[in-house]
Design a protein around this motif. Structure first.
Motif, PDB file in Angstrom:
ATOM      1  N   ASP A 189      -7.977 -12.447   6.945  1.00 51.17           N
ATOM      2  CA  ASP A 189      -7.396 -13.790   6.968  1.00 51.17           C
ATOM      3  C   ASP A 189      -6.157 -13.893   6.087  1.00 51.17           C
ATOM      4  O   ASP A 189      -5.575 -14.981   5.970  1.00 51.17           O
ATOM      5  N   GLU A 190      -5.749 -12.773   5.467  1.00 53.73           N
ATOM      6  CA  GLU A 190      -4.624 -12.800   4.532  1.00 53.73           C
ATOM      7  C   GLU A 190      -3.392 -12.115   5.137  1.00 53.73           C
ATOM      8  O   GLU A 190      -3.523 -11.156   5.906  1.00 53.73           O
ATOM      9  N   TRP A 202      -3.160   0.051   7.658  1.00 49.25           N
ATOM     10  CA  TRP A 202      -4.174  -1.001   7.610  1.00 49.25           C
ATOM     11  C   TRP A 202      -5.261  -0.807   8.661  1.00 49.25           C
ATOM     12  O   TRP A 202      -6.463  -0.900   8.333  1.00 49.25           O
ATOM     13  N   PRO A 203      -4.931  -0.539   9.928  1.00 51.15           N
ATOM     14  CA  PRO A 203      -6.001  -0.265  10.900  1.00 51.15           C
ATOM     15  C   PRO A 203      -6.873   0.929  10.517  1.00 51.15           C
ATOM     16  O   PRO A 203      -8.092   0.899  10.724  1.00 51.15           O
ATOM     17  N   GLN A 218      -0.799  -7.916   9.763  1.00 50.83           N
ATOM     18  CA  GLN A 218       0.322  -7.271   9.080  1.00 50.83           C
ATOM     19  C   GLN A 218       1.568  -8.135   9.289  1.00 50.83           C
ATOM     20  O   GLN A 218       2.151  -8.140  10.371  1.00 50.83           O
ATOM     21  N   THR A 219       1.962  -8.824   8.244  1.00 52.80           N
ATOM     22  CA  THR A 219       3.002  -9.843   8.411  1.00 52.80           C
ATOM     23  C   THR A 219       4.352  -9.463   7.822  1.00 52.80           C
ATOM     24  O   THR A 219       5.373  -9.992   8.248  1.00 52.80           O
ATOM     25  N   GLN A 220       4.378  -8.570   6.816  1.00 49.60           N
ATOM     26  CA  GLN A 220       5.649  -8.252   6.171  1.00 49.60           C
ATOM     27  C   GLN A 220       5.828  -6.734   6.109  1.00 49.60           C
ATOM     28  O   GLN A 220       5.052  -6.036   5.468  1.00 49.60           O
ATOM     29  N   ALA A 221       6.869  -6.226   6.794  1.00 51.79           N
ATOM     30  CA  ALA A 221       7.154  -4.793   6.790  1.00 51.79           C
ATOM     31  C   ALA A 221       8.193  -4.468   5.729  1.00 51.79           C
ATOM     32  O   ALA A 221       9.158  -5.214   5.536  1.00 51.79           O
ATOM     33  N   LEU A 222       7.997  -3.353   5.039  1.00 49.36           N
ATOM     34  CA  LEU A 222       8.959  -2.822   4.075  1.00 49.36           C
ATOM     35  C   LEU A 222       9.390  -1.439   4.548  1.00 49.36           C
ATOM     36  O   LEU A 222       8.596  -0.710   5.161  1.00 49.36           O
ATOM     37  N   PRO A 223      10.634  -1.025   4.272  1.00 50.73           N
ATOM     38  CA  PRO A 223      11.117   0.244   4.837  1.00 50.73           C
ATOM     39  C   PRO A 223      10.494   1.492   4.228  1.00 50.73           C
ATOM     40  O   PRO A 223      10.421   2.521   4.892  1.00 50.73           O
ATOM     41  N   HIS A 224      10.054   1.439   2.965  1.00 51.02           N
ATOM     42  CA  HIS A 224       9.476   2.617   2.318  1.00 51.02           C
ATOM     43  C   HIS A 224       8.278   2.204   1.459  1.00 51.02           C
ATOM     44  O   HIS A 224       8.189   1.039   1.022  1.00 51.02           O
TER      45      HIS A 224
END
Length: 294
Positions: A189-190, A202-203, A218-224
């Motif tokens: 839920d987060e 995460w999966p 998964q809401t926020q992607a970071l490049p590294h």
């Protein structure tokens, strides 16, 4: 096989050069001997085999079927000898061992342990290389990787231990007290932080926990990974990371791991395309102990 079962090394060198250059004269020039010397060496091989290794072709020569078989064996054997000799001379001369790994592994695991490595393996000189392609061995002697088997057959692999990943968050997270009290299933839920390079993290963790992978938001992607963990440390969300890469942050309290870590099926490995480098045994043993300490 006894030594007498093998032909003269000089004869094999003369034959290999003549076969590669398609010329007795050019072979003689390369080996700094006379044309007659090369001819005699080749003739000694032909007499021992009872069949010709060359036939004339115009002004040059061409290998026979038997000659082709012997040529391929010679090239492979001389190539292996040359590589082994070069490697041994490099080791003796104290040339650095080039260790490649991803920028995140380099920054968060290797460099913080470099002083300890130098103290425990003083005879080993390392040159560190951050790899743009983490699974490539090009330009390095050995690579420290997180990979799942099977591995390429051309690699020599030192298995260092199982990969374990888990969620981490900062004590600065605005909802840290509530989140720490919740079971792992509540993370569905987060909003979760992840990296573009490994969206399956995460999966993978959810499956290891017995949770539905699709439940992870998964809401926020970071490049590294480095940026991912800095975002988590700043309190911007819950991130997912390999345990060794956050061990120092957990020890200092900069990050927390309330839900623990789980194995993914991946392995920490040292991989090389240069089999036989004796320095790798010591490096692998050191890295294995360091990873096991966490």
């Amino acid at each position: 096989m006894s030594e007498r079962d093998l032909p003269s090394l000089h004869a094999l060198r003369a034959f290999e050069a003549a076969a590669r250059l398609s010329s007795m004269s050019l072979a003689a020039q390369e080996l700094h001997v006379t044309h007659g010397a090369v001819s005699r060496q080749v003739r000694s091989l032909e007499e021992a085999l009872g069949q010709p290794l060359f036939v004339r072709q115009g002004r040059g020569i061409r290998v026979t079927t038997a000659g082709r078989t012997l040529q391929e064996s010679c090239q492979a054997a001389f190539g292996q000898l040359r590589e082994s000799w070069t490697r041994l001379r490099r080791e003796q001369a104290g040339a650095p061992l080039v260790l490649g790994c991803s920028g995140s592994v380099l920054a968060r695991w290797v460099i913080p342990r470099l002083e300890r490595l130098r103290h425990e393996l003083p005879a080993l000189t390392l040159h560190l290389a951050a790899q743009e392609e983490p699974t490539s061995l090009a330009g390095v002697d050995v690579a420290l990787l997180l990979e799942a088997p099977p591995w390429p057959v051309s690699w020599q692999v030192y298995d260092l231990g199982a990969e374990r990943i888990g969620p981490v968050l900062s004590p600065r997270h605005p909802d840290v007290e509530r989140l720490r009290a919740l079971p792992a299933s509540a993370l569905g839920d987060e909003p979760l932080l992840y990296t573009d390079s490994r969206p399956q993290a995460w999966p993978d963790w959810a499956r290891a926990m017995g949770l539905a992978p699709e439940s992870m938001q998964q809401t926020q992607a970071l490049p590294h990974l480095y940026f991912l963990l800095e975002a988590a440390a700043a309190g911007l969300g819950v991130a997912i990371a390999p345990q060794p890469l956050v061990a120092d942050d957990l020890a200092s309290g900069r990050l927390l791991a309330p839900w623990g870590f789980r194995e993914t099926g991946g392995r920490w490995i040292l991989a090389t395309a240069h089999a036989g480098d004796t320095r790798l045994d010591a490096l692998a043993a050191w890295a294995r102990d360091e990873l096991a300490a966490h």
